[in-house]
Design a protein around this motif. Structure first.
Motif, PDB file in Angstrom:
ATOM      1  N   ILE B 196      -3.588  -4.176  -0.097  1.00 45.14           N
ATOM      2  CA  ILE B 196      -3.983  -4.612   1.741  1.00 45.14           C
ATOM      3  C   ILE B 196      -2.899  -5.417   2.455  1.00 45.14           C
ATOM      4  O   ILE B 196      -2.555  -6.360   2.161  1.00 45.14           O
ATOM      5  CB  ILE B 196      -4.937  -5.587   1.974  1.00 45.14           C
ATOM      6  N   ASP B 197      -2.199  -4.623   3.725  1.00 43.54           N
ATOM      7  CA  ASP B 197      -1.436  -5.623   4.156  1.00 43.54           C
ATOM      8  C   ASP B 197      -1.786  -6.347   5.348  1.00 43.54           C
ATOM      9  O   ASP B 197      -3.277  -6.782   5.185  1.00 43.54           O
ATOM     10  CB  ASP B 197      -0.359  -4.440   4.697  1.00 43.54           C
ATOM     11  N   GLN B 198      -0.597  -7.021   6.229  1.00 46.76           N
ATOM     12  CA  GLN B 198      -0.793  -8.604   6.886  1.00 46.76           C
ATOM     13  C   GLN B 198      -2.174  -7.667   7.858  1.00 46.76           C
ATOM     14  O   GLN B 198      -2.141  -9.035   8.709  1.00 46.76           O
ATOM     15  CB  GLN B 198       0.442  -8.809   7.254  1.00 46.76           C
ATOM     16  N   PHE B 199      -1.565  -6.243   7.704  1.00 43.93           N
ATOM     17  CA  PHE B 199      -2.442  -5.824   9.680  1.00 43.93           C
ATOM     18  C   PHE B 199      -3.974  -4.560   8.890  1.00 43.93           C
ATOM     19  O   PHE B 199      -4.848  -4.758  10.102  1.00 43.93           O
ATOM     20  CB  PHE B 199      -1.439  -4.730  10.067  1.00 43.93           C
ATOM     21  N   GLY B 200      -4.112  -4.709   7.238  1.00 43.40           N
ATOM     22  CA  GLY B 200      -5.315  -5.499   7.208  1.00 43.40           C
ATOM     23  C   GLY B 200      -5.360  -3.321   6.622  1.00 43.40           C
ATOM     24  O   GLY B 200      -6.600  -3.038   6.218  1.00 43.40           O
ATOM     25  N   ASN B 201      -4.390  -2.631   6.667  1.00 39.90           N
ATOM     26  CA  ASN B 201      -4.486  -1.354   5.929  1.00 39.90           C
ATOM     27  C   ASN B 201      -4.899  -1.560   4.379  1.00 39.90           C
ATOM     28  O   ASN B 201      -3.431  -2.891   3.847  1.00 39.90           O
ATOM     29  CB  ASN B 201      -2.736  -0.528   6.379  1.00 39.90           C
ATOM     30  N   LEU B 202      -5.514  -0.608   3.694  1.00 35.57           N
ATOM     31  CA  LEU B 202      -5.397  -1.145   2.547  1.00 35.57           C
ATOM     32  C   LEU B 202      -4.086   0.202   2.066  1.00 35.57           C
ATOM     33  O   LEU B 202      -5.154   1.958   1.810  1.00 35.57           O
ATOM     34  CB  LEU B 202      -6.571  -0.276   2.012  1.00 35.57           C
ATOM     35  N   LEU B 273      -0.747   7.615   1.390  1.00 37.49           N
ATOM     36  CA  LEU B 273      -1.765   7.174   2.357  1.00 37.49           C
ATOM     37  C   LEU B 273      -1.894   5.668   2.341  1.00 37.49           C
ATOM     38  O   LEU B 273      -2.578   5.170   1.571  1.00 37.49           O
ATOM     39  CB  LEU B 273      -3.079   8.259   1.589  1.00 37.49           C
ATOM     40  N   SER B 274      -3.052   5.678   3.096  1.00 38.63           N
ATOM     41  CA  SER B 274      -3.191   3.999   3.405  1.00 38.63           C
ATOM     42  C   SER B 274      -4.297   4.386   4.348  1.00 38.63           C
ATOM     43  O   SER B 274      -4.346   4.796   5.803  1.00 38.63           O
ATOM     44  CB  SER B 274      -2.541   2.994   5.219  1.00 38.63           C
ATOM     45  N   ILE B 275      -5.440   3.585   4.242  1.00 37.66           N
ATOM     46  CA  ILE B 275      -6.712   3.243   4.614  1.00 37.66           C
ATOM     47  C   ILE B 275      -6.526   2.672   6.091  1.00 37.66           C
ATOM     48  O   ILE B 275      -6.340   1.191   5.512  1.00 37.66           O
ATOM     49  CB  ILE B 275      -8.543   3.142   3.692  1.00 37.66           C
ATOM     50  N   SER B 276      -6.718   3.056   6.599  1.00 41.27           N
ATOM     51  CA  SER B 276      -6.136   2.362   8.116  1.00 41.27           C
ATOM     52  C   SER B 276      -7.267   2.902   9.468  1.00 41.27           C
ATOM     53  O   SER B 276      -8.146   3.498   9.788  1.00 41.27           O
ATOM     54  CB  SER B 276      -5.045   3.090   8.567  1.00 41.27           C
ATOM     55  N   LEU B 277      -7.217   1.931  10.241  1.00 40.88           N
ATOM     56  CA  LEU B 277      -8.184   2.029  11.471  1.00 40.88           C
ATOM     57  C   LEU B 277      -6.742   1.588  12.754  1.00 40.88           C
ATOM     58  O   LEU B 277      -5.318   0.764  12.446  1.00 40.88           O
ATOM     59  CB  LEU B 277      -8.426   0.993  12.137  1.00 40.88           C
ATOM     60  N   ASN B 278      -6.481   1.978  13.749  1.00 43.37           N
ATOM     61  CA  ASN B 278      -5.499   2.152  15.270  1.00 43.37           C
ATOM     62  C   ASN B 278      -6.248   0.561  15.394  1.00 43.37           C
ATOM     63  O   ASN B 278      -6.548   0.333  16.036  1.00 43.37           O
ATOM     64  CB  ASN B 278      -5.954   3.286  16.180  1.00 43.37           C
ATOM     65  N   SER B 279      -5.098  -0.056  15.876  1.00 43.24           N
ATOM     66  CA  SER B 279      -4.651  -1.821  16.105  1.00 43.24           C
ATOM     67  C   SER B 279      -5.474  -2.665  15.636  1.00 43.24           C
ATOM     68  O   SER B 279      -6.518  -3.527  16.242  1.00 43.24           O
ATOM     69  CB  SER B 279      -4.779  -1.572  17.984  1.00 43.24           C
TER      70      SER B 279
END
Lengths: 311, 311, 311
Positions: B196-202, B273-279
């Protein structure tokens, strides 16, 4: 090997991730003998203006060669990837067409040719040896800019890298030059605050040569032993008009030459004037002055540095 | 000069101390012409997994040549120092035998030969010119790994560097590959959260190619202009099953392609693939999902991205 | 290419600004083939002692070649810019004459020749291609030190760079060597704390070889498998007298060899002894001990490490 082969490299990637290293590796994979010099990779994330000013003030020391700059908040949008050349400086710029590179380039001379990168047959490449590395989003630094910079440093003609574009369509504004002006009936120079550093110094877009004709060239102190050769302007008093007030300041070669509380125009090692206080924040004193604020400089009154009046 | 001479160098040394520089100097002292490229030296101290994942995702861009990695909490214990080769990739790895290097290596191909470093007649060396520099503890990066990396980059056969060891005895696990599976009676892919990166992307261990056969290849939007060549998978809807819930998501090429609140599977520049939200932080929404959590992907319902139900 | 062409480069510039990059570019502009190795640029700003100790402990691994060091709080004052050579080590030092370079140099051997840089016909140069770059204050790293380092690395004789100065007039003190002494009637070594690191370890100016003749050379434990070759001193007990107290300690090769609470003299990878605790701060225990504090070492009592008494 010639200096024209040198690549100077600036980004906002930081050094905690592997991005800077991978760009280096892509270039080395094309020609391991190319010198690649890291200018900095700690431009604040996506801060095109900060990157542009760093390149602008460094530009006279970075050429001849290739300047590869990537601060690219618009990656993945329609902004163009470009390379362009300043023939006078034997220097080519590679990066996004977003204003990052233009100020440094135009400081060195007119842009003589420009091409768009990464389109059609000149599209993104991948240095990857593993077919699993097929990617979705393009990593422009790795896939477009690094290969272009390497090929330019190896001597590939710029027109071989993509279709020509009109240099006049490139994004960005030159850093404004100070202009002759008149202030309160006296000869003046209209300058601008470029940025405020972490110590509160206000860097102007003007150097000492710009204020030689204000009418006061009489030295107010002997040049200290570390001063530049005689072509530099002798120290003298200048009145600084900004944000509705006029303040007296003295041009000096070092912060340490200022007395406590004395306002100075310190000539920094780039040849630019900074409005400064010795061991204090000038920005805290010059309330209302920010990056972009216009500043008029007129002849000052020797011995009055630090005095202020409304203007 | 050939690319096979390039050394890529990654550690957790940081750059505040002189360790990185001394390793560079030892290599240059053996052959000043060897290109040594810093991938990063800011791997969190002693975090072998973080270093291994960085090398794993970078690996397709680092070879051919020598990959020198040192994240070594076990220095001074019985862990082995090793070098091993992936002949398919013309790449040799040098570092501690602690799992740091194995994932990157096995991504590139089977390990074809391995040797132990620093033993017997191949023991630690010292580049020091001063006899006072005789040391107690060995600085493995300087005394064992750097000399080995330099000699490999110069073309010394790997078997000249130490006794052979069985590649099957090397420590570490390959990064798991996503597996075909069945979920709720439908074709699925069983993936895993890598980090999980520092922006919360998985970040998942799966790329878009891994989800092409879920039954829905119909594009739900046109590819944006910066999209990769046609071999990339067209965007489509995927259902994400993790930690007891199912959520609808959309495969996109950039964070900016997501609407506010819309869950995405963003294809990053490594093709993962990263499970992500925009901002926003996807990790904050996917409660209970951590590095190592299994994630099933099945065909999704177009237009439903962000919808969730228990699973 | 020979190792004598290598430039090792240390400063307090940090890497957020472009200064390090510009110095590299100036050197590459003189000879793009010169290897320039960054030792560190994160010496605390203006901390000459920290820079000097870093160079001193690194020195045996940095030569032969040119060592370029710039930590320069006195820039713009009358401090000299210098270059000097240690012929025994085939190493030349370039930087400010403020004590930064002298400890490392004198560790390698006597200074055989010294010159002043940046004066008269050897004055500051500018690599700038733009006449607007005429500067007020000199950027010594760029204008004086980098050109001198490049020319030395290229083989220019040092006397061609400036007027000779007497090496005896160079600023700075060698790092003190431990001295034989007598303490409470027993043979002792008088050492000194050089610095305290961020973990609270107290680095001494003495190595294990300095304590071989205290009367107790009997090993108290077998050497662990990672120990250095037999020339290293076998572990033994030492009494540490500092700041009015005597504490028993054990010489070990790694922090992990210490039991909880046990005081150790850990032999680090530079061959120096650090007063240390395993996973705790020795500095917090040795109240009153700071950089520069004298420390007497005498024969200890095996098995008593950690015991303390007033002295």
């Amino acid at each position: 090997m010639t200096a024209g082969r040198i690549i100077c490299f600036l980004t906002d990637y930081g050094q905690a991730d592997e991005f800077v290293g991978i760009v280096h590796r892509v270039i080395a994979g094309i020609d391991p003998g190319l010198p690649v010099i890291d200018i900095t990779h700690q431009i604040p994330r996506h801060d095109v203006r900060a990157g542009a000013l760093t390149l602008w003030r460094s530009a006279p020391w970075l050429g001849p060669g290739v300047i590869l700059g990537v601060v690219d908040p618009g990656v993945g949008t329609r902004r163009r990837s470009v390379a362009f050349e300043v023939a006078d400086a034997n220097t080519t710029f590679v990066g996004p067409d977003n204003g990052l590179l233009l100020p440094a380039a135009t400081r060195l001379g007119p842009i003589t040719i420009a091409v768009e990168l990464g389109t059609g047959e000149f599209g993104p490449v991948s240095g990857a040896t593993d077919p699993r590395s097929r990617t979705g989003a393009t990593f422009a630094g790795r896939d477009i800019f690094a290969p272009a910079a390497a090929r330019l440093a190896m001597g590939t003609p710029i027109r071989a890298l993509g279709p020509l574009v009109d240099p006049a369509t490139l994004m960005g504004e030159p850093v404004p030059r100070p202009e002759p002006a008149v202030r309160e009936g006296k000869p003046a120079v209209l300058a601008e605050v470029l940025w405020i550093d972490q110590f509160g110094n206000l860097q102007l877009n003007a150097g000492p040569d710009d204020v030689t004709n204000l009418g006061d060239a009489s030295p107010v102190q002997a040049a200290p032993p570390h001063a530049a050769p005689p072509h530099a302007v002798p120290p003298h008093a200048v009145a600084v008009h900004a944000a509705g007030r006029t303040r007296e300041a003295r041009i000096v070669d070092a912060y340490g030459d200022l007395a406590p509380g004395e306002l100075g125009l310190v000539i920094d090692s780039y040849g630019l004037l900074s409005i400064s206080l010795n061991s204090a924040s000038a920005a805290a004193v010059l309330v209302g002055v920010a990056a972009g604020t216009p500043v008029w400089l007129t002849q000052g009154a020797a011995g009055m540095a630090g005095a202020a009046r409304p203007t």
